[in-house]
Write an enzyme that holds these catalytic residues in place. Structure first.
Site, PDB file in Angstrom:
ATOM      1  CB  SER A  99      -0.935   0.024   1.207  1.00 31.45           C
ATOM      2  OG  SER A  99      -1.481   1.053   1.327  1.00 31.45           O
ATOM      3  CE  LYS A 143     -11.927   0.491   0.266  1.00 28.18           C
ATOM      4  NZ  LYS A 143     -11.740   1.065  -1.093  1.00 28.18           N
ATOM      5  CG  ASP A 150     -12.656   4.856  -1.943  1.00 22.04           C
ATOM      6  OD1 ASP A 150     -11.377   5.522  -1.882  1.00 22.04           O
ATOM      7  OD2 ASP A 150     -12.746   3.570  -1.567  1.00 22.04           O
ATOM      8  N   GLY A 156     -17.233  -3.199 -14.163  1.00 18.39           N
ATOM      9  CA  GLY A 156     -16.973  -3.710 -12.861  1.00 18.39           C
ATOM     10  C   GLY A 156     -18.367  -3.228 -11.937  1.00 18.39           C
ATOM     11  N   GLY A 177     -17.014  -3.019  -4.784  1.00 22.42           N
ATOM     12  CA  GLY A 177     -17.047  -1.830  -3.946  1.00 22.42           C
ATOM     13  C   GLY A 177     -16.712  -0.578  -4.561  1.00 22.42           C
ATOM     14  CB  ALA A 178     -13.628   0.225  -6.849  1.00 23.07           C
ATOM     15  CB  THR A 214     -21.445 -11.166 -11.078  1.00 22.76           C
ATOM     16  OG1 THR A 214     -20.297 -11.905 -10.991  1.00 22.76           O
ATOM     17  CG2 THR A 214     -22.567 -11.726 -10.070  1.00 22.76           C
ATOM     18  CG  LEU A 215     -26.503  -8.642 -15.653  1.00 19.90           C
ATOM     19  CD1 LEU A 215     -25.654  -7.673 -16.118  1.00 19.90           C
ATOM     20  CD2 LEU A 215     -27.467  -9.067 -16.688  1.00 19.90           C
ATOM     21  CG  LEU A 250     -10.827   3.321  -9.514  1.00 23.52           C
ATOM     22  CD1 LEU A 250     -11.166   4.138 -10.840  1.00 23.52           C
ATOM     23  CD2 LEU A 250     -12.001   2.362  -9.060  1.00 23.52           C
ATOM     24  CE1 TYR A 277      -1.196   2.048  -5.601  1.00 26.34           C
ATOM     25  CE2 TYR A 277      -3.570   2.463  -5.771  1.00 26.34           C
ATOM     26  CZ  TYR A 277      -2.506   2.205  -4.970  1.00 26.34           C
ATOM     27  OH  TYR A 277      -2.591   1.563  -3.690  1.00 26.34           O
TER      28      TYR A 277
HETATM   29  P1  NAP Z   1     -14.305  -5.994  -5.549  1.00 28.76           P
HETATM   30  O1  NAP Z   1     -15.166  -5.461  -4.659  1.00 28.76           O
HETATM   31  O2  NAP Z   1     -13.580  -7.400  -5.238  1.00 28.76           O
HETATM   32  O3  NAP Z   1     -14.502  -6.077  -7.053  1.00 28.76           O
HETATM   33  C1  NAP Z   1     -13.740  -6.576  -8.092  1.00 28.76           C
HETATM   34  C2  NAP Z   1     -14.431  -6.355  -9.646  1.00 28.76           C
HETATM   35  O4  NAP Z   1     -13.549  -6.805 -10.597  1.00 28.76           O
HETATM   36  C3  NAP Z   1     -15.654  -6.807  -9.574  1.00 28.76           C
HETATM   37  O5  NAP Z   1     -16.595  -6.299 -10.509  1.00 28.76           O
HETATM   38  C4  NAP Z   1     -15.475  -8.269 -10.361  1.00 28.76           C
HETATM   39  O6  NAP Z   1     -16.421  -9.047 -11.028  1.00 28.76           O
HETATM   40  C5  NAP Z   1     -14.352  -7.793 -11.145  1.00 28.76           C
HETATM   41  N1  NAP Z   1     -13.455  -8.799 -11.797  1.00 28.76           N
HETATM   42  C6  NAP Z   1     -12.427  -9.542 -11.083  1.00 28.76           C
HETATM   43  N2  NAP Z   1     -11.933 -10.395 -11.757  1.00 28.76           N
HETATM   44  C7  NAP Z   1     -12.566 -10.432 -12.672  1.00 28.76           C
HETATM   45  C8  NAP Z   1     -12.227 -11.261 -14.262  1.00 28.76           C
HETATM   46  N3  NAP Z   1     -11.455 -12.160 -14.216  1.00 28.76           N
HETATM   47  N4  NAP Z   1     -13.182 -10.983 -15.020  1.00 28.76           N
HETATM   48  C9  NAP Z   1     -14.349 -10.212 -15.093  1.00 28.76           C
HETATM   49  N5  NAP Z   1     -14.235  -9.363 -14.033  1.00 28.76           N
HETATM   50  C10 NAP Z   1     -13.736  -9.543 -12.735  1.00 28.76           C
HETATM   51  O7  NAP Z   1     -12.913  -5.057  -5.628  1.00 28.76           O
HETATM   52  P2  NAP Z   1     -12.892  -3.264  -5.486  1.00 28.76           P
HETATM   53  O8  NAP Z   1     -12.571  -2.993  -3.897  1.00 28.76           O
HETATM   54  O9  NAP Z   1     -14.132  -2.871  -6.089  1.00 28.76           O
HETATM   55  O10 NAP Z   1     -11.450  -2.921  -6.147  1.00 28.76           O
HETATM   56  C11 NAP Z   1     -11.466  -3.045  -7.492  1.00 28.76           C
HETATM   57  C12 NAP Z   1     -10.269  -2.479  -8.065  1.00 28.76           C
HETATM   58  O11 NAP Z   1     -10.218  -1.077  -7.871  1.00 28.76           O
HETATM   59  C13 NAP Z   1      -8.853  -2.974  -7.626  1.00 28.76           C
HETATM   60  O12 NAP Z   1      -7.818  -2.956  -8.298  1.00 28.76           O
HETATM   61  C14 NAP Z   1      -8.514  -1.790  -6.559  1.00 28.76           C
HETATM   62  O13 NAP Z   1      -7.189  -1.803  -6.416  1.00 28.76           O
HETATM   63  C15 NAP Z   1      -9.022  -0.553  -7.260  1.00 28.76           C
HETATM   64  N6  NAP Z   1      -9.255   0.356  -6.368  1.00 28.76           N
HETATM   65  C16 NAP Z   1      -8.518   1.379  -6.555  1.00 28.76           C
HETATM   66  C17 NAP Z   1      -8.840   2.738  -5.632  1.00 28.76           C
HETATM   67  C18 NAP Z   1      -7.975   4.025  -5.804  1.00 28.76           C
HETATM   68  O14 NAP Z   1      -7.998   4.747  -4.942  1.00 28.76           O
HETATM   69  N7  NAP Z   1      -7.174   4.233  -6.908  1.00 28.76           N
HETATM   70  C19 NAP Z   1      -9.640   2.757  -4.751  1.00 28.76           C
HETATM   71  C20 NAP Z   1     -10.615   1.529  -4.340  1.00 28.76           C
HETATM   72  C21 NAP Z   1     -10.160   0.438  -5.470  1.00 28.76           C
HETATM   73  P3  NAP Z   1     -17.649  -9.897 -10.296  1.00 28.76           P
HETATM   74  O15 NAP Z   1     -18.570  -9.075  -9.654  1.00 28.76           O
HETATM   75  O16 NAP Z   1     -18.126 -10.594 -11.353  1.00 28.76           O
HETATM   76  O17 NAP Z   1     -16.789 -10.957  -9.252  1.00 28.76           O
END
Ligand code: NAP
Length: 285
Positions: A22, A73, A109, A134, A137-138, A160-161, A232, A234
């Site tokens: 991090s 989260k 966020d 996507g 959570g993000a 996942t629709l 998102l 980095y």
């Molecule tokens: P999360 O809740 O686990 O969601 C992950 C998402 O990615 C879901 O929509 C998931 O689809 C999809 N996904 C993962 N693997 C996949 C695959 N092989 N094929 C298709 N879809 C796939 O995670 P999150 O917290 O939202 O974080 C997501 C990303 O955002 C991460 O890379 C995280 O580092 C980044 N992020 C960045 C910031 C920032 O400040 N820059 C802040 C927050 C998060 P399903 O729903 O179908 O599983």
């Protein structure tokens, strides 16, 4: 007073399951030093089974506050005393403030994404159309943020629709003037909507190590020069998704500005001090 950690130092930090890479401790401690504050930001790597005890420990140890990151989260909400309205609607908290034993939850966020779009992307959301890849959570924070800013149409694409459907269901009533549409993450549905969109955001984890040779977009021909393309992620700084977008002539942004602006907002909640945004961001580039 002598500089450095002493008996009056206030502790803030980060709670997550795997936080070894991090950037948050680096960002916050740099800000603390720049403004000569008597705070210290520490990483707290917490196992799933220990989350409840860790959050209780914030009160017991008189920690001023923490950031919460993946995968806690959503789960952490159940352990808090009060949750601010947007965080409650989104269903995710990334910042806890300990107000003399009362734990308050926030989602910075939302502001992080909003400010990065405005100040780095120079992008105005009002009356525009956005495609979001996507539904985790993000995605919820990003979509909430652009709905608040008056986006006209949001197209959510997720593997996942049902999760995309839940976002539509949870948010539609709060933003009746915006339209939310959901689709599977497939080429046919993407084509028409990305063509119409002004903003395209990857909120999936596709492109992060070890998936650095993968991209969430099945066809790079879907990019066009009128798009602002936001990833998102980095690390790496330029994912394959962003490289292909740039080659197609689109403007690109990675996840660093969002991370940075959410950090500034959290920092403000704990310290009452709002660091200068854009200027400071240059230090971290
Ligand atoms: P999360 O809740 O686990 O969601 C992950 C998402 O990615 C879901 O929509 C998931 O689809 C999809 N996904 C993962 N693997 C996949 C695959 N092989 N094929 C298709 N879809 C796939 O995670 P999150 O917290 O939202 O974080 C997501 C990303 O955002 C991460 O890379 C995280 O580092 C980044 N992020 C960045 C910031 C920032 O400040 N820059 C802040 C927050 C998060 P399903 O729903 O179908 O599983």
């Amino acid at each position: 007073m002598k500089k450095g950690i002493n008996g009056k130092t206030k502790i803030i930090g980060l709670v997550g399951e795997n936080i070894k890479n991090s950037l948050s401790p680096y960002i916050h401690n740099r800000i603390i030093v720049k403004y000569s504050l008597n705070f210290c930001y520490l990483p707290f790597q917490v196992k799933k089974a220990d989350l409840n005890n860790a959050i209780e420990g914030i009160k017991a140890l008189n920690i001023k506050g923490v950031n919460i990151t993946f995968p806690y989260k959503e789960k952490v909400i159940g352990f808090l005393d009060e949750v601010e309205e947007s965080a409650r609607r989104i269903g995710a908290v990334n910042t806890i403030v300990n107000n003399e034993g009362v734990l308050n939850g926030y989602n910075t966020d939302v502001v992080g994404f909003k400010r990065s779009l405005q100040e780095v992307g120079e992008f105005t959301v009002k009356r525009k159309k956005a495609a979001i890849l996507g539904g985790g959570g993000a995605a919820r924070a990003v979509i909430y943020s652009i709905l608040e800013e008056g986006i006209e149409e949001v197209y959510i694409f997720n593997r996942t629709l049902e999760k995309a459907g839940k976002i539509k269901q949870d948010f539609s009533s709060f933003f009746p003037e915006s339209s939310i549409y959901i689709f599977p993450l497939e080429k046919e549905s993407l084509k028409d909507k990305i063509n119409k969109a002004h903003l395209l955001v990857n909120t999936t984890s596709i492109g992060m190590p070890p998936q650095v040779n993968n991209t969430p977009l099945p066809d790079e021909k879907l990019f066009h020069p009128n798009l602002l393309v936001y990833d998102l992620i980095y690390h790496p700084a330029k994912t394959l998704f962003l490289k292909q977008a740039e080659e197609a002539g689109a403007k690109i942004i990675n996840g660093l500005p969002m991370l940075f602006y959410q950090a500034i907002e959290s920092f403000y909640l704990w310290t009452g001090l709002k660091p200068e945004g854009k200027e400071l961001l240059e230090v971290f580039r």
